[in-house]
Design an enzyme around this catalytic site. Structure first.
Site, mmCIF file in Angstrom:
data_model
loop_
_atom_site.group_PDB
_atom_site.id
_atom_site.type_symbol
_atom_site.label_atom_id
_atom_site.label_comp_id
_atom_site.label_asym_id
_atom_site.label_seq_id
_atom_site.Cartn_x
_atom_site.Cartn_y
_atom_site.Cartn_z
ATOM 1 N N PRO A 86 0.815 -1.224 0.000
ATOM 2 C CG PRO A 86 -0.430 -1.338 1.976
ATOM 3 C CD PRO A 86 0.566 -2.081 1.151
ATOM 4 C CD GLU A 113 -0.278 -6.707 11.392
ATOM 5 O OE1 GLU A 113 -0.215 -5.476 11.426
ATOM 6 O OE2 GLU A 113 -1.344 -7.335 11.330
ATOM 7 N NE ARG A 150 -7.750 -4.579 -21.306
ATOM 8 C CZ ARG A 150 -7.712 -3.340 -21.809
ATOM 9 N NH1 ARG A 150 -6.737 -2.525 -21.454
ATOM 10 N NH2 ARG A 150 -8.631 -2.927 -22.655
ATOM 11 C CG ASP A 164 -8.207 0.608 -23.027
ATOM 12 O OD1 ASP A 164 -9.239 0.159 -23.524
ATOM 13 O OD2 ASP A 164 -7.209 -0.081 -22.728
HETATM 14 N N1 ADE Z 1 -1.135 -4.994 -0.253
HETATM 15 C C1 ADE Z 1 -2.034 -4.547 0.650
HETATM 16 N N2 ADE Z 1 -2.718 -3.507 0.196
HETATM 17 C C2 ADE Z 1 -2.241 -3.250 -1.055
HETATM 18 C C3 ADE Z 1 -2.540 -2.281 -2.042
HETATM 19 N N3 ADE Z 1 -3.466 -1.348 -1.845
HETATM 20 N N4 ADE Z 1 -1.863 -2.329 -3.196
HETATM 21 C C4 ADE Z 1 -0.907 -3.259 -3.393
HETATM 22 N N5 ADE Z 1 -0.577 -4.200 -2.500
HETATM 23 C C5 ADE Z 1 -1.229 -4.202 -1.332
#
Ligand code: ADE
Length: 235
Positions: A86, A113, A150, A164
């Site tokens: 994230p 975690e 793709r 696209d």
């Molecule tokens: N792992 C946990 N959340 C994620 C996200 N938003 N993007 C990529 N990998 C992740």
């Protein structure tokens, strides 16, 4: 293109790559997707892949050894190593295009975690698929593989993705309609029935702009691409 995915949950990928366009791309040898359980690389007697965090805190942290060894084993001169997290750069269509030109991607799915920070030293690019937290990188890696595959020449008719959303100047796709021309009083715009392709193209472009202004004005305000600053090779 070859794509190697490092995960602790290989069976999560069972259905995703065995249907529809991705399956056809695999069958036609346009993409070669391999799933590796990085637990198999663990040198721990119990095949453990995580441990408690130094300094204390909740949860378990993925250790360096299995991931370092797996990447070492799979990496070639032309490989690009991607970590899904994230905290990575937000995934955008332009990045999908750039990655579709690579020869070999190694995608590491984080879990639990988090991962030992030193894993970042063997990674070329850290990617997030959006500002929310998933339980792991598996679903995110499916998003990457689908959007990249793709775009590989020969996988789908190029015209299908040339228009696209997010390609040209980050405009959303124009509205499309199919038969019937009148569905319970909801009519297809006359211009699309006119057969005048020059006018239709102009109308579609105009509609793309209108739709983007209405639904995603942010796309017109800035180019929306921040991945270059996070791509270590581009620095
Ligand atoms: N792992 C946990 N959340 C994620 C996200 N938003 N993007 C990529 N990998 C992740």
């Amino acid at each position: 293109m070859r794509i190697d995915i490092l995960t602790l949950f290989p069976s999560m990928f069972d259905g995703v790559f065995s249907e529809s366009i991705i399956k056809r791309a695999i069958d036609n040898k346009l993409v070669d997707i391999n799933i590796y359980n990085f637990r198999d690389y663990s040198k721990d007697p119990h095949h453990s892949v995580d441990d408690t965090p130094y300094g204390g805190g909740a949860g378990m942290v993925l250790t360096c050894q299995p991931i370092f060894d797996a990447v070492n084993d799979l990496k070639k001169d032309n490989s690009k190593v991607i970590l899904l997290t994230p905290s990575g750069v937000t995934y955008k269509q332009k990045l999908a295009y750039d990655l579709s030109k690579e020869k070999h991607l190694i995608i590491i799915c984080g879990h639990y975690e988090g991962f030992d920070e030193r894993i970042r030293t063997i990674v070329d690019l850290e990617i997030s698929i959006g500002d929310y937290v998933l339980t792991g990188g598996e679903i995110a890696s499916c998003v990457l593989v689908d959007s990249i595959t793709r775009l590989i020449p020969g996988v789908i008719n190029e015209e299908s993705h040339i228009n696209d959303s997010f390609n040209d100047n980050y405009l959303l796709d124009y509205p499309t309609y199919t038969k019937p021309a009148d569905y319970n009083g909801l009519k297809v715009p006359d211009i699309l029935l006119s057969g005048d392709h020059k006018k239709i193209d102009k109308w579609r472009y105009q509609k793309s702009i209108e739709k983007t202004k209405e639904l995603r004005p942010d796309l017109l305000e800035k180019d929306g691409d921040n991945y270059e600053v996070c791509n270590k090779e581009e620095k």
